[in-house]
Design a protein around this motif. Sequence first.
Motif, mmCIF file in Angstrom:
data_model
loop_
_atom_site.group_PDB
_atom_site.id
_atom_site.type_symbol
_atom_site.label_atom_id
_atom_site.label_comp_id
_atom_site.label_asym_id
_atom_site.label_seq_id
_atom_site.Cartn_x
_atom_site.Cartn_y
_atom_site.Cartn_z
ATOM 1 N N ARG A 1 0.829 -1.213 0.000
ATOM 2 C CA ARG A 1 0.000 0.000 0.000
ATOM 3 C C ARG A 1 0.861 1.259 0.000
ATOM 4 N N TRP B 1 0.629 5.602 -11.080
ATOM 5 C CA TRP B 1 -0.113 4.394 -10.704
ATOM 6 C C TRP B 1 -1.036 3.946 -11.836
ATOM 7 N N GLU C 1 2.040 1.897 -3.413
ATOM 8 C CA GLU C 1 0.939 2.415 -4.229
ATOM 9 C C GLU C 1 0.740 3.908 -3.999
ATOM 10 N N ARG D 1 1.130 6.844 -6.687
ATOM 11 C CA ARG D 1 0.004 7.749 -6.947
ATOM 12 C C ARG D 1 0.425 9.207 -6.783
ATOM 13 N N SER E 1 6.729 1.662 -14.053
ATOM 14 C CA SER E 1 5.549 2.504 -14.232
ATOM 15 C C SER E 1 5.948 3.613 -15.194
#
Length: 328
Positions: free
Chosen positions: A172, A184, A175, A179, A254
């Motif tokens: 988490r 993300w 993430e 973000r 990413s």
Amino acid sequence: MRLSFFHIGKGEFSTCSPKENSELYYAVLGGLGQFGIITRARVALEPAPKRVKWLRLFYSDFSAFTRDQESLISKNERRDNKALNYLEGMLLLNQGPQDLSFYPVSAYARINSLVTKYGIIYCLEAAKYYYDDRESRVEKELLDLLKGNLGFQPDFMFEKDVTYMEFLNRVRSSELFLRSKGQWEVPHPWLNLFVPESRILDFNSGVLKNIILKQKIPAGIVLIYPMNRNKWDDKMSVVIPDEDVFYVVSMLHSSGFNKWEAYDNQNKEILQFCDDAGIKVKPYLGHYETQEDWINHFGSKWESFRARKALFDPKMILSPGQRIFNNN
């Protein structure tokens, strides 16, 4: 584990496990969606531990990093009660922002300075689970472990004591970090490889240092850790290197919507380097253009893979886009 399947090609449901319809059970493990659709899975449960001693150790020497990882997983082979419950390696790279949320803020400057100095820092992440009444015992086991011949940087050991649920939810934080950087909900041109242990040093120098580090593309998360071959049943469809120990290397990129091609090209360059250098890597989720390449990927398992396809999906309805059994 017990699985329930629907066979589109045969129009019927089946239930399988290592003892019931075992051919289907092992076919689907690494079967790339070629044999059926899983509709249900029954997994055995056990009591969860309460807390976790969670460590991260930094290495500047890749040989020491891999040696220690292999030594630690060997304790599981010997069923040593002091063995770790979790072990994973990752990289901190001198390109792009680092997710340092695990570490105390007071250590940020030291960590960034170390990464800048070496370009790549290898981080060994380890965990030991325990119930509340066993904390002192677990502390001693970890202390005994660290007093051994581990070759990490002595001033770069970080520890947390967290609940088991906090540990399970550890992704988490990554993430939230991605973000915050707008990385993300974007393309993720990942590359997951199984690398033979005998060539992992060559992979480090040729790929991690001379491709990933030199190209200065923000690398995202790069994981690298060893596995014991005897934990993988050879009846499974999945293909792994033919060595007692092999490494999982996951480059979890990413990219921006207009920048994914740079990562895609880098992934292709990595695979080409391994091919040219004779490093017999096996992609976990391979992508090939021809059946000849798929035959080479599966190697000695190709004939059984093809026979299973004829048995469980005779009309070849499932996953045609992978071009395993057709080139259309």
